[in-house]
Design a protein around this motif. Sequence first.
Motif, PDB file in Angstrom:
ATOM      1  N   ARG A 141     -15.838  -1.582  -1.416  1.00  0.00           N
ATOM      2  CA  ARG A 141     -14.689  -2.240  -2.051  1.00  0.00           C
ATOM      3  C   ARG A 141     -14.358  -1.617  -3.406  1.00  0.00           C
ATOM      4  NH1 ARG A 141     -15.544  -8.590  -0.173  1.00  0.00           N
ATOM      5  NH2 ARG A 141     -16.242  -8.038   1.931  1.00  0.00           N
ATOM      6  N   HIS A 142     -15.287  -0.875  -3.962  1.00  0.00           N
ATOM      7  CA  HIS A 142     -15.025  -0.078  -5.158  1.00  0.00           C
ATOM      8  C   HIS A 142     -14.473  -0.935  -6.296  1.00  0.00           C
ATOM      9  CE1 HIS A 142     -14.844   3.647  -7.206  1.00  0.00           C
ATOM     10  NE2 HIS A 142     -13.553   3.840  -7.141  1.00  0.00           N
ATOM     11  N   GLU A 143     -15.096  -2.100  -6.504  1.00  0.00           N
ATOM     12  CA  GLU A 143     -14.611  -3.041  -7.512  1.00  0.00           C
ATOM     13  C   GLU A 143     -15.523  -3.137  -8.728  1.00  0.00           C
ATOM     14  OE1 GLU A 143     -12.103  -6.114  -4.658  1.00  0.00           O
ATOM     15  OE2 GLU A 143     -14.234  -6.544  -5.030  1.00  0.00           O
ATOM     16  N   GLN A 144     -16.573  -2.322  -8.749  1.00  0.00           N
ATOM     17  CA  GLN A 144     -17.476  -2.344  -9.897  1.00  0.00           C
ATOM     18  C   GLN A 144     -16.742  -1.839 -11.147  1.00  0.00           C
ATOM     19  OE1 GLN A 144     -17.958  -0.771  -7.044  1.00  0.00           O
ATOM     20  NE2 GLN A 144     -19.860  -1.471  -6.092  1.00  0.00           N
ATOM     21  N   GLY A 145     -17.041  -2.457 -12.266  1.00  0.00           N
ATOM     22  CA  GLY A 145     -16.470  -2.008 -13.528  1.00  0.00           C
ATOM     23  C   GLY A 145     -15.086  -2.546 -13.833  1.00  0.00           C
ATOM     24  N   LEU A 146     -14.496  -3.298 -12.905  1.00  0.00           N
ATOM     25  CA  LEU A 146     -13.189  -3.895 -13.155  1.00  0.00           C
ATOM     26  C   LEU A 146     -13.349  -5.180 -13.973  1.00  0.00           C
ATOM     27  CD1 LEU A 146     -11.555  -3.508  -9.614  1.00  0.00           C
ATOM     28  CD2 LEU A 146     -11.215  -2.047 -11.613  1.00  0.00           C
ATOM     29  N   PRO A 147     -12.307  -5.613 -14.677  1.00  0.00           N
ATOM     30  CA  PRO A 147     -12.399  -6.872 -15.424  1.00  0.00           C
ATOM     31  C   PRO A 147     -12.806  -8.053 -14.542  1.00  0.00           C
ATOM     32  CG  PRO A 147     -10.450  -5.643 -16.079  1.00  0.00           C
ATOM     33  CD  PRO A 147     -11.030  -4.910 -14.908  1.00  0.00           C
ATOM     34  N   TYR A 148     -12.340  -8.053 -13.309  1.00  0.00           N
ATOM     35  CA  TYR A 148     -12.801  -8.989 -12.274  1.00  0.00           C
ATOM     36  C   TYR A 148     -12.589  -8.282 -10.942  1.00  0.00           C
ATOM     37  CZ  TYR A 148      -7.808 -10.152 -11.714  1.00  0.00           C
ATOM     38  OH  TYR A 148      -6.461 -10.096 -11.508  1.00  0.00           O
ATOM     39  N   PRO A 149     -13.312  -8.665  -9.885  1.00  0.00           N
ATOM     40  CA  PRO A 149     -13.333  -7.850  -8.668  1.00  0.00           C
ATOM     41  C   PRO A 149     -11.971  -7.485  -8.083  1.00  0.00           C
ATOM     42  CG  PRO A 149     -15.070  -9.480  -8.574  1.00  0.00           C
ATOM     43  CD  PRO A 149     -14.275  -9.779  -9.814  1.00  0.00           C
ATOM     44  N   MET A 150     -11.013  -8.404  -8.106  1.00  0.00           N
ATOM     45  CA  MET A 150      -9.724  -8.135  -7.449  1.00  0.00           C
ATOM     46  C   MET A 150      -8.657  -7.695  -8.442  1.00  0.00           C
ATOM     47  SD  MET A 150      -9.642 -11.103  -4.522  1.00  0.00           S
ATOM     48  CE  MET A 150      -8.614 -10.154  -3.389  1.00  0.00           C
ATOM     49  N   ASP A 151      -9.058  -7.181  -9.585  1.00  0.00           N
ATOM     50  CA  ASP A 151      -8.094  -6.722 -10.587  1.00  0.00           C
ATOM     51  C   ASP A 151      -7.191  -5.620 -10.052  1.00  0.00           C
ATOM     52  OD1 ASP A 151      -7.115  -6.605 -13.412  1.00  0.00           O
ATOM     53  OD2 ASP A 151      -7.981  -4.593 -13.315  1.00  0.00           O
ATOM     54  N   TRP A 152      -7.692  -4.841  -9.111  1.00  0.00           N
ATOM     55  CA  TRP A 152      -6.912  -3.729  -8.544  1.00  0.00           C
ATOM     56  C   TRP A 152      -5.773  -4.195  -7.646  1.00  0.00           C
ATOM     57  CZ3 TRP A 152      -6.494  -3.429  -3.256  1.00  0.00           C
ATOM     58  CH2 TRP A 152      -7.388  -4.212  -2.507  1.00  0.00           C
ATOM     59  N   LEU A 153      -5.879  -5.418  -7.139  1.00  0.00           N
ATOM     60  CA  LEU A 153      -4.977  -5.890  -6.088  1.00  0.00           C
ATOM     61  C   LEU A 153      -3.572  -6.159  -6.619  1.00  0.00           C
ATOM     62  CD1 LEU A 153      -4.872  -6.808  -3.076  1.00  0.00           C
ATOM     63  CD2 LEU A 153      -5.373  -9.119  -3.926  1.00  0.00           C
ATOM     64  N   ARG A 154      -2.569  -5.822  -5.806  1.00  0.00           N
ATOM     65  CA  ARG A 154      -1.166  -6.111  -6.106  1.00  0.00           C
ATOM     66  C   ARG A 154      -0.516  -6.730  -4.877  1.00  0.00           C
ATOM     67  NH1 ARG A 154      -3.381  -4.978 -10.010  1.00  0.00           N
ATOM     68  NH2 ARG A 154      -2.879  -3.485 -11.651  1.00  0.00           N
ATOM     69  N   LEU A 155       0.592  -7.406  -5.066  1.00  0.00           N
ATOM     70  CA  LEU A 155       1.403  -7.774  -3.916  1.00  0.00           C
ATOM     71  C   LEU A 155       1.813  -6.497  -3.187  1.00  0.00           C
ATOM     72  CD1 LEU A 155       3.682 -10.525  -5.497  1.00  0.00           C
ATOM     73  CD2 LEU A 155       1.722 -10.878  -3.974  1.00  0.00           C
ATOM     74  N   ARG A 156       1.982  -6.592  -1.897  1.00  0.00           N
ATOM     75  CA  ARG A 156       2.206  -5.403  -1.087  1.00  0.00           C
ATOM     76  C   ARG A 156       3.404  -4.567  -1.554  1.00  0.00           C
ATOM     77  NH1 ARG A 156       3.210  -7.819   3.274  1.00  0.00           N
ATOM     78  NH2 ARG A 156       5.412  -7.321   3.503  1.00  0.00           N
ATOM     79  N   ASP A 157       4.418  -5.218  -2.105  1.00  0.00           N
ATOM     80  CA  ASP A 157       5.616  -4.490  -2.535  1.00  0.00           C
ATOM     81  C   ASP A 157       5.530  -4.022  -3.988  1.00  0.00           C
ATOM     82  OD1 ASP A 157       5.866  -6.925  -3.825  1.00  0.00           O
ATOM     83  OD2 ASP A 157       7.851  -7.402  -3.010  1.00  0.00           O
ATOM     84  N   GLN A 158       4.356  -4.154  -4.607  1.00  0.00           N
ATOM     85  CA  GLN A 158       4.199  -3.741  -6.001  1.00  0.00           C
ATOM     86  C   GLN A 158       3.322  -2.508  -6.178  1.00  0.00           C
ATOM     87  OE1 GLN A 158       2.748  -7.375  -7.788  1.00  0.00           O
ATOM     88  NE2 GLN A 158       4.826  -8.119  -8.236  1.00  0.00           N
ATOM     89  N   TYR A 159       2.765  -1.973  -5.108  1.00  0.00           N
ATOM     90  CA  TYR A 159       1.993  -0.739  -5.211  1.00  0.00           C
ATOM     91  C   TYR A 159       2.942   0.436  -5.429  1.00  0.00           C
ATOM     92  CZ  TYR A 159      -2.188  -3.102  -3.441  1.00  0.00           C
ATOM     93  OH  TYR A 159      -3.255  -3.936  -3.282  1.00  0.00           O
ATOM     94  N   GLN A 160       2.502   1.388  -6.240  1.00  0.00           N
ATOM     95  CA  GLN A 160       3.281   2.599  -6.483  1.00  0.00           C
ATOM     96  C   GLN A 160       2.749   3.725  -5.619  1.00  0.00           C
ATOM     97  OE1 GLN A 160       6.024   2.687  -8.455  1.00  0.00           O
ATOM     98  NE2 GLN A 160       5.698   0.481  -8.712  1.00  0.00           N
ATOM     99  N   PRO A 161       3.555   4.300  -4.731  1.00  0.00           N
ATOM    100  CA  PRO A 161       3.072   5.429  -3.923  1.00  0.00           C
ATOM    101  C   PRO A 161       2.758   6.636  -4.783  1.00  0.00           C
ATOM    102  CG  PRO A 161       5.453   5.162  -3.666  1.00  0.00           C
ATOM    103  CD  PRO A 161       4.958   3.967  -4.446  1.00  0.00           C
ATOM    104  N   ALA A 162       1.834   7.464  -4.309  1.00  0.00           N
ATOM    105  CA  ALA A 162       1.491   8.683  -5.041  1.00  0.00           C
ATOM    106  C   ALA A 162       2.703   9.588  -5.133  1.00  0.00           C
ATOM    107  CB  ALA A 162       0.346   9.401  -4.320  1.00  0.00           C
ATOM    108  N   PRO A 163       2.819  10.397  -6.236  1.00  0.00           N
ATOM    109  CA  PRO A 163       3.973  11.278  -6.385  1.00  0.00           C
ATOM    110  C   PRO A 163       4.153  12.191  -5.173  1.00  0.00           C
ATOM    111  CG  PRO A 163       2.680  11.202  -8.400  1.00  0.00           C
ATOM    112  CD  PRO A 163       1.889  10.468  -7.364  1.00  0.00           C
ATOM    113  N   GLY A 164       5.374  12.232  -4.663  1.00  0.00           N
ATOM    114  CA  GLY A 164       5.677  13.137  -3.550  1.00  0.00           C
ATOM    115  C   GLY A 164       5.263  12.609  -2.215  1.00  0.00           C
ATOM    116  N   LYS A 165       4.715  11.374  -2.157  1.00  0.00           N
ATOM    117  CA  LYS A 165       4.281  10.823  -0.880  1.00  0.00           C
ATOM    118  C   LYS A 165       4.805   9.411  -0.723  1.00  0.00           C
ATOM    119  CE  LYS A 165      -0.027  13.453  -0.333  1.00  0.00           C
ATOM    120  NZ  LYS A 165      -1.474  13.334  -0.065  1.00  0.00           N
TER     121      LYS A 165
END
Length: 245
Positions: free
Chosen positions: A215-239
């Motif tokens: 889950r790669h959540e170590q070191g985050l302010p809280y475990p699900m800090d990385w999570l966004r609503l599905r329409d809020q993720y930013q795709p990688a440049p050019g992809k």
Amino acid sequence: MQPHQIVSREEWIAARKTHLDREKEFTKARDRLSEERRALPWVKVGKAYLFDGPAGKATLADLFWGRSQLVVQHFMFAPDWTEGCKSCSFWADGFERMVPHLAARDTTLVAVSRAPLAKLDAFRARMGWTFDWYSSAANDFNHDYAVSFTPDEIKSGGKIYNFGTSGFGVEEAPGISVFYRDEEGNVFHTYSCFARGLDMMNAAYHYLDLTPLGRHEQGLPYPMDWLRLRDQYQPAPGKGACGGS
């Protein structure tokens, strides 16, 4: 990531088979736990609840849509929030397409939140979901099933969540409750789960658990800090969002 040995294919197969034995132990233990869960006693629901839903006013029995089993996803969405909880949305993205399969096994799955129906409908349309979502704004359902708390309950610092095993710092909490309706129309509460008990319902997390990083959540302010609503993720440049060029 922890360091890993690089070995031959034969050595890898041997190590994997040893781990397979442990996985089989876990599978058998899980099967036993499921049997125990199905054998738990039930509580007859005597209180009348009236919800706002896609077909108008509905009782708890109406939520079954004629089936004998009902799964309620307690979706965190307080009346004054502008959008639903991102964590509950993570779960909803997973169960969205399961609804017809569950219906084929005499089981209805719905979401219930305290926000007014208009907010639920707008957010559901934004996220592209089709499951039935009911508002419990006019009743005590969320509080009775221990996923909504009063300001005084929160301020008390007491253990008010997960069957009194932990505190909770905000007014809304996630959970799942299961009900059964018999041929006479009686409704029974058969099961609820909260906190890490919800984990097994999230297929995305279990896919991540198969990967080297987990889950790669170590070191985050809280475990699900990385999570966004599905329409809020930013795709990688050019992809695109799915990794295409």
